[in-house]
Write a protein that holds these residues in place. Sequence first.
Motif, PDB file in Angstrom:
ATOM      1  N   GLY A 159      -6.406  11.480  -3.771  1.00  0.00           N
ATOM      2  CA  GLY A 159      -5.384  10.707  -3.072  1.00  0.00           C
ATOM      3  C   GLY A 159      -5.971   9.501  -2.359  1.00  0.00           C
ATOM      4  O   GLY A 159      -5.416   8.401  -2.397  1.00  0.00           O
ATOM      5  N   ALA A 160      -7.112   9.699  -1.708  1.00  0.00           N
ATOM      6  CA  ALA A 160      -7.768   8.597  -1.005  1.00  0.00           C
ATOM      7  C   ALA A 160      -8.246   7.539  -1.989  1.00  0.00           C
ATOM      8  O   ALA A 160      -8.118   6.333  -1.737  1.00  0.00           O
ATOM      9  N   LEU A 161      -8.775   7.968  -3.134  1.00  0.00           N
ATOM     10  CA  LEU A 161      -9.226   7.017  -4.150  1.00  0.00           C
ATOM     11  C   LEU A 161      -8.050   6.213  -4.691  1.00  0.00           C
ATOM     12  O   LEU A 161      -8.156   4.996  -4.884  1.00  0.00           O
ATOM     13  N   ARG A 162      -6.911   6.862  -4.899  1.00  0.00           N
ATOM     14  CA  ARG A 162      -5.704   6.158  -5.346  1.00  0.00           C
ATOM     15  C   ARG A 162      -5.323   5.072  -4.343  1.00  0.00           C
ATOM     16  O   ARG A 162      -5.050   3.940  -4.715  1.00  0.00           O
ATOM     17  N   ASP A 163      -5.338   5.414  -3.062  1.00  0.00           N
ATOM     18  CA  ASP A 163      -4.991   4.446  -2.017  1.00  0.00           C
ATOM     19  C   ASP A 163      -5.985   3.286  -1.972  1.00  0.00           C
ATOM     20  O   ASP A 163      -5.592   2.117  -1.868  1.00  0.00           O
ATOM     21  N   VAL A 164      -7.268   3.587  -2.052  1.00  0.00           N
ATOM     22  CA  VAL A 164      -8.297   2.555  -1.983  1.00  0.00           C
ATOM     23  C   VAL A 164      -8.206   1.628  -3.197  1.00  0.00           C
ATOM     24  O   VAL A 164      -8.361   0.411  -3.066  1.00  0.00           O
ATOM     25  N   PRO A 168       0.801  -1.225   0.000  1.00  0.00           N
ATOM     26  CA  PRO A 168       0.000   0.000   0.000  1.00  0.00           C
ATOM     27  C   PRO A 168       0.842   1.287   0.000  1.00  0.00           C
ATOM     28  O   PRO A 168       0.397   2.322   0.478  1.00  0.00           O
ATOM     29  N   TRP A 169       2.035   1.219  -0.530  1.00  0.00           N
ATOM     30  CA  TRP A 169       2.872   2.409  -0.673  1.00  0.00           C
ATOM     31  C   TRP A 169       3.690   2.259  -1.948  1.00  0.00           C
ATOM     32  O   TRP A 169       3.758   1.193  -2.534  1.00  0.00           O
ATOM     33  N   THR A 170       4.282   3.350  -2.369  1.00  0.00           N
ATOM     34  CA  THR A 170       5.111   3.325  -3.572  1.00  0.00           C
ATOM     35  C   THR A 170       6.552   3.616  -3.195  1.00  0.00           C
ATOM     36  O   THR A 170       6.844   4.103  -2.100  1.00  0.00           O
ATOM     37  N   GLY A 171       7.437   3.332  -4.145  1.00  0.00           N
ATOM     38  CA  GLY A 171       8.849   3.616  -3.957  1.00  0.00           C
ATOM     39  C   GLY A 171       9.135   5.097  -4.168  1.00  0.00           C
ATOM     40  O   GLY A 171       8.237   5.881  -4.467  1.00  0.00           O
ATOM     41  N   PRO A 172      10.404   5.488  -4.028  1.00  0.00           N
ATOM     42  CA  PRO A 172      10.777   6.894  -4.125  1.00  0.00           C
ATOM     43  C   PRO A 172      10.417   7.536  -5.469  1.00  0.00           C
ATOM     44  O   PRO A 172      10.144   8.717  -5.539  1.00  0.00           O
ATOM     45  N   GLU A 173      10.369   6.751  -6.522  1.00  0.00           N
ATOM     46  CA  GLU A 173      10.044   7.303  -7.838  1.00  0.00           C
ATOM     47  C   GLU A 173       8.573   7.110  -8.184  1.00  0.00           C
ATOM     48  O   GLU A 173       8.167   7.278  -9.325  1.00  0.00           O
ATOM     49  N   GLY A 174       7.765   6.717  -7.207  1.00  0.00           N
ATOM     50  CA  GLY A 174       6.347   6.514  -7.433  1.00  0.00           C
ATOM     51  C   GLY A 174       6.000   5.168  -8.037  1.00  0.00           C
ATOM     52  O   GLY A 174       4.850   4.918  -8.389  1.00  0.00           O
ATOM     53  N   ALA A 208       1.718  -4.132   6.137  1.00  0.00           N
ATOM     54  CA  ALA A 208       0.910  -3.755   4.973  1.00  0.00           C
ATOM     55  C   ALA A 208      -0.584  -3.819   5.313  1.00  0.00           C
ATOM     56  O   ALA A 208      -1.352  -2.918   4.938  1.00  0.00           O
ATOM     57  N   ASP A 209      -1.006  -4.859   6.042  1.00  0.00           N
ATOM     58  CA  ASP A 209      -2.412  -4.972   6.459  1.00  0.00           C
ATOM     59  C   ASP A 209      -2.813  -3.773   7.303  1.00  0.00           C
ATOM     60  O   ASP A 209      -3.902  -3.210   7.133  1.00  0.00           O
ATOM     61  N   HIS A 210      -1.949  -3.389   8.236  1.00  0.00           N
ATOM     62  CA  HIS A 210      -2.235  -2.250   9.121  1.00  0.00           C
ATOM     63  C   HIS A 210      -2.346  -0.951   8.323  1.00  0.00           C
ATOM     64  O   HIS A 210      -3.279  -0.167   8.535  1.00  0.00           O
ATOM     65  N   ILE A 211      -1.433  -0.729   7.407  1.00  0.00           N
ATOM     66  CA  ILE A 211      -1.465   0.497   6.607  1.00  0.00           C
ATOM     67  C   ILE A 211      -2.695   0.517   5.709  1.00  0.00           C
ATOM     68  O   ILE A 211      -3.348   1.563   5.556  1.00  0.00           O
ATOM     69  N   GLU A 212      -3.047  -0.626   5.124  1.00  0.00           N
ATOM     70  CA  GLU A 212      -4.268  -0.689   4.316  1.00  0.00           C
ATOM     71  C   GLU A 212      -5.492  -0.327   5.144  1.00  0.00           C
ATOM     72  O   GLU A 212      -6.360   0.439   4.696  1.00  0.00           O
ATOM     73  N   ALA A 213      -5.567  -0.849   6.355  1.00  0.00           N
ATOM     74  CA  ALA A 213      -6.703  -0.548   7.230  1.00  0.00           C
ATOM     75  C   ALA A 213      -6.756   0.945   7.553  1.00  0.00           C
ATOM     76  O   ALA A 213      -7.839   1.553   7.554  1.00  0.00           O
ATOM     77  N   GLU A 214      -5.606   1.538   7.808  1.00  0.00           N
ATOM     78  CA  GLU A 214      -5.543   2.978   8.077  1.00  0.00           C
ATOM     79  C   GLU A 214      -5.995   3.781   6.855  1.00  0.00           C
ATOM     80  O   GLU A 214      -6.746   4.750   6.984  1.00  0.00           O
ATOM     81  N   GLN A 215      -5.535   3.391   5.682  1.00  0.00           N
ATOM     82  CA  GLN A 215      -5.902   4.097   4.455  1.00  0.00           C
ATOM     83  C   GLN A 215      -7.415   4.010   4.216  1.00  0.00           C
ATOM     84  O   GLN A 215      -8.043   5.005   3.845  1.00  0.00           O
ATOM     85  N   ALA A 227      -7.622  -2.366  -3.151  1.00  0.00           N
ATOM     86  CA  ALA A 227      -8.525  -3.283  -3.854  1.00  0.00           C
ATOM     87  C   ALA A 227      -7.762  -4.145  -4.856  1.00  0.00           C
ATOM     88  O   ALA A 227      -8.010  -5.352  -4.966  1.00  0.00           O
ATOM     89  N   THR A 228      -6.827  -3.557  -5.566  1.00  0.00           N
ATOM     90  CA  THR A 228      -6.022  -4.304  -6.529  1.00  0.00           C
ATOM     91  C   THR A 228      -5.193  -5.357  -5.813  1.00  0.00           C
ATOM     92  O   THR A 228      -5.146  -6.519  -6.229  1.00  0.00           O
ATOM     93  N   SER A 229      -4.555  -4.974  -4.729  1.00  0.00           N
ATOM     94  CA  SER A 229      -3.729  -5.905  -3.972  1.00  0.00           C
ATOM     95  C   SER A 229      -4.560  -7.066  -3.449  1.00  0.00           C
ATOM     96  O   SER A 229      -4.178  -8.231  -3.579  1.00  0.00           O
TER      97      SER A 229
END
Length: 96
Positions: A76-81, A11-17, A35-42, A85-87
């Motif tokens: 930004g929130a839609l990008r995270d969600v 649920p995050w990207t690298g330095p170059e996106g 990753a599960d925790h960050i997804e839940a937060e997002q 969902a993809t993951s």
Amino acid sequence: MTAQSKLRLLPWTGPEGKPCYLDTDDREGFMSRLADHIEAEQLGMAAELLGQSVQVLDDETEDLEKLRLVAAQLAGALRDVLRVATSRGHRLVTPE
């Protein structure tokens, strides 16, 4: 499962996106749990933002700057969600 489906989109990207992936079968490992925790937060933050944005959009007196800020935050929130969902979709077991 194919070799590619074993990679978990994080649920995050690298330095170059660029997307980051985790190669593990251990769903209880440290990185999987992180990753599960960050997804839940997002997801929680997106739900909270949705509620706030409805209030802003319902207020006809809000200025254009406030509306742009809400639109940027929603994007930004839609990008995270979508990443979550993809993951999660990639990790679904599909019958052969």
